[in-house]
Motif scaffolding. Sequence first.
Motif, PDB file in Angstrom:
ATOM      1  N   HIS A   1       0.829  -1.204   0.000  1.00  0.00           N
ATOM      2  CA  HIS A   1       0.000   0.000   0.000  1.00  0.00           C
ATOM      3  C   HIS A   1       0.867   1.259   0.000  1.00  0.00           C
ATOM      4  N   GLU A   2       0.214   2.386  -0.229  1.00  0.00           N
ATOM      5  CA  GLU A   2       0.904   3.666  -0.188  1.00  0.00           C
ATOM      6  C   GLU A   2       1.306   3.987   1.257  1.00  0.00           C
ATOM      7  N   LEU A   3       2.192   4.965   1.411  1.00  0.00           N
ATOM      8  CA  LEU A   3       2.612   5.392   2.743  1.00  0.00           C
ATOM      9  C   LEU A   3       1.534   6.264   3.376  1.00  0.00           C
ATOM     10  N   ASP A   4       1.447   6.223   4.709  1.00  0.00           N
ATOM     11  CA  ASP A   4       0.498   7.111   5.373  1.00  0.00           C
ATOM     12  C   ASP A   4       1.112   8.511   5.486  1.00  0.00           C
ATOM     13  N   GLU A   5       0.355   9.437   6.052  1.00  0.00           N
ATOM     14  CA  GLU A   5       0.806  10.833   6.087  1.00  0.00           C
ATOM     15  C   GLU A   5       2.122  10.992   6.842  1.00  0.00           C
TER      16      GLU A   5
ATOM     17  N   LEU B   1       1.156  18.543  -0.267  1.00  0.00           N
ATOM     18  CA  LEU B   1       1.706  17.759  -1.376  1.00  0.00           C
ATOM     19  C   LEU B   1       1.545  16.261  -1.117  1.00  0.00           C
ATOM     20  N   VAL B   2       1.760  15.854   0.127  1.00  0.00           N
ATOM     21  CA  VAL B   2       1.584  14.445   0.497  1.00  0.00           C
ATOM     22  C   VAL B   2       0.163  13.993   0.190  1.00  0.00           C
ATOM     23  N   HIS B   3      -0.822  14.830   0.560  1.00  0.00           N
ATOM     24  CA  HIS B   3      -2.219  14.490   0.293  1.00  0.00           C
ATOM     25  C   HIS B   3      -2.498  14.482  -1.210  1.00  0.00           C
ATOM     26  N   ALA B   4      -1.876  15.400  -1.926  1.00  0.00           N
ATOM     27  CA  ALA B   4      -2.128  15.516  -3.366  1.00  0.00           C
ATOM     28  C   ALA B   4      -1.668  14.284  -4.128  1.00  0.00           C
ATOM     29  N   VAL B   5      -0.615  13.617  -3.644  1.00  0.00           N
ATOM     30  CA  VAL B   5      -0.108  12.428  -4.341  1.00  0.00           C
ATOM     31  C   VAL B   5      -0.468  11.142  -3.606  1.00  0.00           C
ATOM     32  N   GLY B   6      -1.271  11.257  -2.560  1.00  0.00           N
ATOM     33  CA  GLY B   6      -1.776  10.065  -1.887  1.00  0.00           C
ATOM     34  C   GLY B   6      -0.711   9.150  -1.323  1.00  0.00           C
ATOM     35  N   GLY B   7       0.424   9.708  -0.896  1.00  0.00           N
ATOM     36  CA  GLY B   7       1.455   8.882  -0.271  1.00  0.00           C
ATOM     37  C   GLY B   7       2.154   7.918  -1.208  1.00  0.00           C
ATOM     38  N   LEU B   8       2.100   8.156  -2.521  1.00  0.00           N
ATOM     39  CA  LEU B   8       2.764   7.255  -3.471  1.00  0.00           C
ATOM     40  C   LEU B   8       4.274   7.496  -3.416  1.00  0.00           C
ATOM     41  N   PRO B   9       5.071   6.490  -3.061  1.00  0.00           N
ATOM     42  CA  PRO B   9       6.514   6.699  -2.874  1.00  0.00           C
ATOM     43  C   PRO B   9       7.233   7.284  -4.088  1.00  0.00           C
ATOM     44  N   LEU B  10       6.882   6.854  -5.295  1.00  0.00           N
ATOM     45  CA  LEU B  10       7.554   7.400  -6.471  1.00  0.00           C
ATOM     46  C   LEU B  10       7.306   8.895  -6.590  1.00  0.00           C
ATOM     47  N   ALA B  11       6.059   9.318  -6.398  1.00  0.00           N
ATOM     48  CA  ALA B  11       5.733  10.742  -6.480  1.00  0.00           C
ATOM     49  C   ALA B  11       6.478  11.522  -5.404  1.00  0.00           C
ATOM     50  N   LEU B  12       6.517  10.987  -4.198  1.00  0.00           N
ATOM     51  CA  LEU B  12       7.216  11.653  -3.100  1.00  0.00           C
ATOM     52  C   LEU B  12       8.711  11.751  -3.374  1.00  0.00           C
TER      53      LEU B  12
END
Length: 508
Positions: free
Chosen positions: A273-277, A302-313
């Motif tokens: 799953h994606e990472l939490d906040e 920004l974290v909320h905007a990308v839903g915790g997706l590690p690649l986006a972060l």
Amino acid sequence: MQTSKATPQPRWRLSEERTQRKWSQQEVADLIGTTYVNISRWERGITRPNPYFRRKLCALFDKNEQELDLGGGTRFSASHAGEAEKVTAGVASTDGASSSEAIPDGALYDSAIPLQPAFTLIGRDNELSQIKQRLRKGGSVALTALNGLPGVGKTALSITLAHDPEIREHFRDGILWAGLGPHPNISGMLSRWGTLLGVSANALATMSSDEEWAKTLHAAIGTRSMLLVIDDAWTVEEALAMKVGGPNCAHLVTTRFPGIASHITVDGATVIHELDEHESIELLKKLAPGVVDKEEKKATDLVHAVGGLPLALTLMGNYLRKEAHSGKSRRIGAALKRLAVAEERLLLREARAPVERHTSLPTETPLSLQTVFEVTDQQLKEPERAALYALSVFPPKPNSFSEEAALAVADCTVETLDALSDTGLLESSGTDRYTLHQTIADYAHFALVGTRFSASHTAAYEKLIAFVISYVELHKKDYELLEMEFNMIIAALEAAQEKGKQAELVRG
């Protein structure tokens, strides 16, 4: 009458060559792809390196076997180091299986295993513990599949596991790695594995079917205890073609496709799953500490905007660190403003070293959310693509929408929704409900408003408005249902206002 064991004779020359270069045993082990335990055993004379590692040691120190107390006289110069990587791991028998001489004293670590991440993975302790436990159990659970969204970190987890000391201790004979992607060279990968395992060149040249490859490599592995990592599988057939381990082996398969993961595992795949906040903020802080400390509210947005997706972060964190190197508030502010725009986040890209290349992407393609999602999009049939784009009008995850709403707005069949679910782009969210991850919704919406799909963009919103009017009229006294669909109703109101149809919706 019992005979006493011969006392091991230390290999002083091998040890001296290492110490003259001020290398530790661990450093030598890393350079040739084994463990420091094996280096220690070889130097103390407890065991002798197999032919594969003898060649690598000769290449590393620019000495022949006799000069290193290894026996033999073949000399490998430093210029042959690259060739030594390709040398077979022993003497092969005529039927293609490696002979007893080819079985290594030390572990064999595939040079294709990517480099270990620069820092410990964040927020993955539970997943790592769970996967390690499954891999070490043996039996049916030894074929483990990791499934999750593109960019969620399946490969990063596999790399960490491949370098994990406990995993290496358990799979004492080594680890093989194959990065597949959408267009893999299966025969080439199997041939490389065969070479590493000691299958003769003549035997490799005669291979003409997957069945022959499987039997030959299975025999070459024999009773060795090895982990075989099959990363980024796009079809069941390609994943299974690489499943050649023996009874003491485990296979770890990663895939973005839930259907593949479910097919090849007996007791279910491990969903990543994606990472939490909190974990997401921690990752951003690790990548761009100065920015996050000063602009925590914007970083959280920004974290909320990308839903915790590690690649986006990771892409955002690397970009922010680069822009913040001068310490100029103006540049940091401009960078944060840019990342607040969904399209900019999608197009944010970075080059990677060849050994770090994403297996799903063509060689020259830079890494970005856009390119990673696009490669899956390209595999969709036209009705599936049109449906995905239309579904982007719904509020994204953590919101969800009903199957009834999806069918009405996307104007598609349930089979099309099933196909999208099988790709992993559309996620199930309870019985007869779905959700789109924020970044996938951004990608689909960006494509929907493009020139080619401009008419579909208008039509999708009109269908959303029409569905909400009908839904509210039908359930106007069922406040629980209306509350469940509250965000969808708000999205329809906003769309109606933008399209000049608010009066129609309010009347409905």
